[in-house]
Design a protein around this motif. Structure first.
Motif, PDB file in Angstrom:
ATOM      1  N   GLU A  15       0.831  -1.204   0.000  1.00 53.91           N
ATOM      2  CA  GLU A  15       0.000   0.000   0.000  1.00 53.91           C
ATOM      3  C   GLU A  15       0.865   1.253   0.000  1.00 53.91           C
ATOM      4  O   GLU A  15       0.583   2.213  -0.722  1.00 53.91           O
ATOM      5  CB  GLU A  15      -0.920  -0.013   1.222  1.00 53.91           C
ATOM      6  CG  GLU A  15      -1.922   1.111   1.235  1.00 53.91           C
ATOM      7  CD  GLU A  15      -2.873   1.012   2.415  1.00 53.91           C
ATOM      8  OE1 GLU A  15      -3.123   2.056   3.045  1.00 53.91           O
ATOM      9  OE2 GLU A  15      -3.356  -0.094   2.700  1.00 53.91           O
ATOM     10  N   ASN A  16       1.928   1.240   0.793  1.00 58.78           N
ATOM     11  CA  ASN A  16       2.845   2.383   0.826  1.00 58.78           C
ATOM     12  C   ASN A  16       3.497   2.610  -0.536  1.00 58.78           C
ATOM     13  O   ASN A  16       3.609   3.756  -0.997  1.00 58.78           O
ATOM     14  CB  ASN A  16       3.931   2.178   1.880  1.00 58.78           C
ATOM     15  CG  ASN A  16       3.412   2.236   3.295  1.00 58.78           C
ATOM     16  OD1 ASN A  16       2.256   2.565   3.542  1.00 58.78           O
ATOM     17  ND2 ASN A  16       4.255   1.882   4.240  1.00 58.78           N
ATOM     18  N   LEU A  17       3.926   1.536  -1.188  1.00 62.52           N
ATOM     19  CA  LEU A  17       4.541   1.651  -2.513  1.00 62.52           C
ATOM     20  C   LEU A  17       3.544   2.212  -3.522  1.00 62.52           C
ATOM     21  O   LEU A  17       3.868   3.132  -4.286  1.00 62.52           O
ATOM     22  CB  LEU A  17       5.035   0.287  -2.991  1.00 62.52           C
ATOM     23  CG  LEU A  17       6.355  -0.190  -2.420  1.00 62.52           C
ATOM     24  CD1 LEU A  17       6.573  -1.660  -2.752  1.00 62.52           C
ATOM     25  CD2 LEU A  17       7.500   0.639  -2.952  1.00 62.52           C
ATOM     26  N   ARG A  21       3.824   5.722  -5.511  1.00 61.32           N
ATOM     27  CA  ARG A  21       3.868   5.731  -6.981  1.00 61.32           C
ATOM     28  C   ARG A  21       2.731   6.569  -7.558  1.00 61.32           C
ATOM     29  O   ARG A  21       2.951   7.435  -8.416  1.00 61.32           O
ATOM     30  CB  ARG A  21       3.777   4.299  -7.510  1.00 61.32           C
ATOM     31  CG  ARG A  21       3.798   4.219  -9.038  1.00 61.32           C
ATOM     32  CD  ARG A  21       3.745   2.801  -9.534  1.00 61.32           C
ATOM     33  NE  ARG A  21       2.554   2.074  -9.161  1.00 61.32           N
ATOM     34  CZ  ARG A  21       1.350   2.226  -9.733  1.00 61.32           C
ATOM     35  NH1 ARG A  21       1.186   3.083 -10.721  1.00 61.32           N
ATOM     36  NH2 ARG A  21       0.319   1.497  -9.328  1.00 61.32           N
ATOM     37  N   GLU A  22       1.526   6.338  -7.089  1.00 65.44           N
ATOM     38  CA  GLU A  22       0.373   7.077  -7.606  1.00 65.44           C
ATOM     39  C   GLU A  22       0.435   8.556  -7.236  1.00 65.44           C
ATOM     40  O   GLU A  22       0.012   9.410  -8.015  1.00 65.44           O
ATOM     41  CB  GLU A  22      -0.925   6.450  -7.112  1.00 65.44           C
ATOM     42  CG  GLU A  22      -1.200   5.097  -7.746  1.00 65.44           C
ATOM     43  CD  GLU A  22      -2.456   4.416  -7.234  1.00 65.44           C
ATOM     44  OE1 GLU A  22      -3.015   4.856  -6.197  1.00 65.44           O
ATOM     45  OE2 GLU A  22      -2.869   3.426  -7.857  1.00 65.44           O
ATOM     46  N   GLY A  23       0.974   8.855  -6.056  1.00 66.32           N
ATOM     47  CA  GLY A  23       1.119  10.244  -5.643  1.00 66.32           C
ATOM     48  C   GLY A  23       2.055  11.028  -6.554  1.00 66.32           C
ATOM     49  O   GLY A  23       1.887  12.233  -6.752  1.00 66.32           O
ATOM     50  N   LEU A  64      11.381   5.375  -7.349  1.00 68.72           N
ATOM     51  CA  LEU A  64      10.344   6.260  -6.818  1.00 68.72           C
ATOM     52  C   LEU A  64      10.907   7.571  -6.271  1.00 68.72           C
ATOM     53  O   LEU A  64      10.153   8.451  -5.870  1.00 68.72           O
ATOM     54  CB  LEU A  64       9.560   5.545  -5.712  1.00 68.72           C
ATOM     55  CG  LEU A  64       8.665   4.408  -6.172  1.00 68.72           C
ATOM     56  CD1 LEU A  64       8.218   3.568  -4.981  1.00 68.72           C
ATOM     57  CD2 LEU A  64       7.459   4.950  -6.932  1.00 68.72           C
ATOM     58  N   GLU A  65      12.238   7.664  -6.237  1.00 67.57           N
ATOM     59  CA  GLU A  65      12.909   8.856  -5.696  1.00 67.57           C
ATOM     60  C   GLU A  65      12.427   9.158  -4.277  1.00 67.57           C
ATOM     61  O   GLU A  65      12.104  10.277  -3.925  1.00 67.57           O
ATOM     62  CB  GLU A  65      12.682  10.058  -6.615  1.00 67.57           C
ATOM     63  CG  GLU A  65      13.172   9.837  -8.020  1.00 67.57           C
ATOM     64  CD  GLU A  65      12.783  10.937  -8.976  1.00 67.57           C
ATOM     65  OE1 GLU A  65      11.606  11.379  -8.933  1.00 67.57           O
ATOM     66  OE2 GLU A  65      13.644  11.359  -9.752  1.00 67.57           O
ATOM     67  N   GLU A  66      12.382   8.088  -3.482  1.00 69.12           N
ATOM     68  CA  GLU A  66      11.881   8.181  -2.104  1.00 69.12           C
ATOM     69  C   GLU A  66      12.776   7.322  -1.215  1.00 69.12           C
ATOM     70  O   GLU A  66      13.094   6.192  -1.569  1.00 69.12           O
ATOM     71  CB  GLU A  66      10.452   7.644  -2.095  1.00 69.12           C
ATOM     72  CG  GLU A  66       9.553   8.111  -1.005  1.00 69.12           C
ATOM     73  CD  GLU A  66       9.276   9.595  -0.993  1.00 69.12           C
ATOM     74  OE1 GLU A  66       9.398  10.148   0.105  1.00 69.12           O
ATOM     75  OE2 GLU A  66       8.953  10.208  -2.016  1.00 69.12           O
ATOM     76  N   PRO A  67      13.191   7.837  -0.059  1.00 62.32           N
ATOM     77  CA  PRO A  67      14.020   7.022   0.833  1.00 62.32           C
ATOM     78  C   PRO A  67      13.275   5.759   1.269  1.00 62.32           C
ATOM     79  O   PRO A  67      12.059   5.784   1.483  1.00 62.32           O
ATOM     80  CB  PRO A  67      14.269   7.928   2.041  1.00 62.32           C
ATOM     81  CG  PRO A  67      13.874   9.295   1.633  1.00 62.32           C
ATOM     82  CD  PRO A  67      12.908   9.161   0.489  1.00 62.32           C
TER      83      PRO A  67
END
Length: 75
Positions: A15-17, A21-23, A64-67
């Motif tokens: 769900e977090n992924l 991604r959708e955000g 995703l360019e997210e830590p």
């Protein structure tokens, strides 16, 4: 000590992924191109069906360019 429910953890991770991604309005095809992970596998991870390796999580985090800690976070 609280028992760890693997199924719930995988669902939360997925769900977090997906939300990340959708955000960012990224498609599964874009994530596949940027991470080298097949879009069907990314979809399965997002649905909590498969348990990704650390290496896979790092590739997704970079795409995703997210830590990674933010993707793993419950919030």
């Amino acid at each position: 000590m609280e028992e760890i429910n693997e199924i719930e953890l995988l669902k939360q991770l997925g769900e977090n992924l997906r939300k990340t991604r959708e955000g960012k309005k990224y498609t599964l095809l874009q994530i596949e191109a940027w991470s080298g992970i097949d879009k069907s596998d990314v979809s399965k991870i997002e649905r909590g069906i498969i348990n990704p390796t650390y290496t896979t999580l790092m590739k997704l985090s970079k795409a995703l360019e997210e830590p990674l800690y933010k993707i793993l976070s419950k919030e």
